[in-house]
Enzyme design. Sequence first.
Site, PDB file in Angstrom:
ATOM      1  N   ARG A 264       0.843  -1.201   0.000  1.00 21.82           N
ATOM      2  CA  ARG A 264       0.000   0.000   0.000  1.00 21.82           C
ATOM      3  C   ARG A 264       0.877   1.249   0.000  1.00 21.82           C
ATOM      4  NH1 ARG A 264      -4.883  -1.954   4.092  1.00 21.82           N
ATOM      5  NH2 ARG A 264      -5.232  -3.891   2.942  1.00 21.82           N
ATOM      6  N   ARG A 279       2.358   0.641  10.304  1.00 20.90           N
ATOM      7  CA  ARG A 279       1.952   1.145   8.990  1.00 20.90           C
ATOM      8  C   ARG A 279       3.130   1.061   8.027  1.00 20.90           C
ATOM      9  NH1 ARG A 279      -2.457   4.039   7.913  1.00 20.90           N
ATOM     10  NH2 ARG A 279      -2.748   4.386  10.130  1.00 20.90           N
ATOM     11  N   GLU A 351      -6.499  -1.294  15.242  1.00 17.56           N
ATOM     12  CA  GLU A 351      -7.133  -2.200  14.287  1.00 17.56           C
ATOM     13  C   GLU A 351      -6.165  -3.304  13.867  1.00 17.56           C
ATOM     14  OE1 GLU A 351      -8.549  -0.281  10.744  1.00 17.56           O
ATOM     15  OE2 GLU A 351      -8.585  -2.184   9.647  1.00 17.56           O
ATOM     16  N   SER A 354     -10.359  -6.459   9.892  1.00  9.46           N
ATOM     17  CA  SER A 354     -11.554  -5.766   9.442  1.00  9.46           C
ATOM     18  C   SER A 354     -12.398  -6.799   8.707  1.00  9.46           C
ATOM     19  CB  SER A 354     -11.137  -4.639   8.489  1.00  9.46           C
ATOM     20  OG  SER A 354     -12.164  -3.704   8.342  1.00  9.46           O
ATOM     21  N   ARG A 391       1.029  -6.414  12.621  1.00  3.39           N
ATOM     22  CA  ARG A 391       0.376  -5.833  13.793  1.00  3.39           C
ATOM     23  C   ARG A 391       0.195  -6.876  14.887  1.00  3.39           C
ATOM     24  NH1 ARG A 391      -3.963  -1.233  11.607  1.00  3.39           N
ATOM     25  NH2 ARG A 391      -2.378  -0.030  10.488  1.00  3.39           N
TER      26      ARG A 391
END
Length: 425
Positions: A264, A279, A351, A354, A391
Amino acid sequence: MLDQRLVRDNPETIAQQLGRRGKAVDLTKLQLIAQQQRDLEQQRSNLQAEGNRIGKEVGQRIKSGADPNGDEVAELRQQGNAIKQKVAVLEEDEKKLSSELKQQLLGFPNLPSEACPDGRSEDDNIEVRRWGTPRVDDNLDEHWQIAERLQLFDTERSVRIAQSRFVTLMGQGARLERGLINFMLDLHTSKGYREVLPPVLVNSASLTGSGQLPKFAEESFRCAEDDLWLTPTAEVPVTSLHRDEIIPADQLPLRYAAYSPCFRREAGSYGRDTRGLIRLHQFNKVELYWFVHPDHSEEAHQQITADAEAVLQALELPYRVLDLCTADLGFSARRTYDLEVWLPGAGAYREISSCSICGDFQARRSSIRTKAGKATKLVHTLNGSGLAVGRTMAALLENGQQPDGSVLLPKSLVPYVGRERLQPE
RNA sequence: GGAGAGGUGGCUGAGUGGUUGAAAGCGGCUCCCUGCUAAGGAGUUACAGGAGGCAACUUCUGUCGAGGGUUCGAAUCCCUCCCUCUCCGCCA
């Protein structure tokens, strides 16, 4: 993609539902295009019927002895030609409208489900439940501090190799990451998920099918010479696994657990989460993905969420479940449960998964249908992270940290990492 | 990268200008017969969009990889592109 008939016949309802996401939407122009397109289609199709009739008549007359070069046939030919020209004009207009319509429709997000809570920002997300007891202590380190001490990864040298927001896992860090991927895949496949290791380069059609294109091109890395992109999530290749297919109803649900690295660009996130594993431009993820019959997608959503939670529970990581409000809902989703893991070092929930139900949104873009008896229907699709591996590592480090600087791993992970605790080598 | 072959319905696979939207087989569905985990018979069965109808359904158009062209008429002829496969080269 939205159903174009709904937009044409029921624009107020659609606009109202889209509006719940927070931005007022005006569909009158789109509706007009849809109507014009239909009118043109009608005119064109009537003309073509007439042309087909003439064509058949020519064939029949010649067969029954008429002179192919005689006046009678020449007259019909002329009529046929005249119609052909009219059709060509109509077709051109119709094509323009159709592609305009399609492009616009591809740009609209999914309709939130009835059950999705209304809201204006992420503050309106609703906490559904919590699991585990969060460890609270102001003296705990953040995961990147722990990792630095244990030399689990190297960010500075990664800049040399690639650029910032890349990480090179090393030693026990690399081993932990590898172990986590295997652990997650084993857990899911033991419950009937089919393991998938997809291509990480995907074409534009695949990205369009799952909803990343055309709107979010700037979020993905593109290979300039080819029609290929680095996949931002395994959701993309797995959706396209069945693109343009009709899946027999007795094969549903199809449940996949796909490991892939994810890429990403994180455009617009400068300065956020610059340290550690939270991130990155490249990270690992195990993704759960279901293709289900439209009648069973609601139960499936509960189940896929539970399957993602099972990973956190097996790793003894405290978490909470959020029911995302309409403002925080992703582009393709009708409803989403976020799993947020407790990071005691950061003192916050973050988070880590999801879990979304997309209804027929992706199925319509990707043309994935099912057939039982006579009726052909779009399937419903669901996806959920199970889990984001980087994460997860961050959470394990922060939750397992010990006063002596080591990190105690959950028992379930020991066979996968080959040790009970991480400590300086 | 070089040479060749090919892309047809859920699948396999026929089809080189005029009821071919497409033979046949498989699979699916419906009914019949029979009955110990199966076999047989008959019928039916592509997808998308439009119009009409509460509906079952009727009807029109388009679709044989995609886009153009020739023709009154194209799965079938011509052009361009894409993709797949085989062989050679290169390569983990």
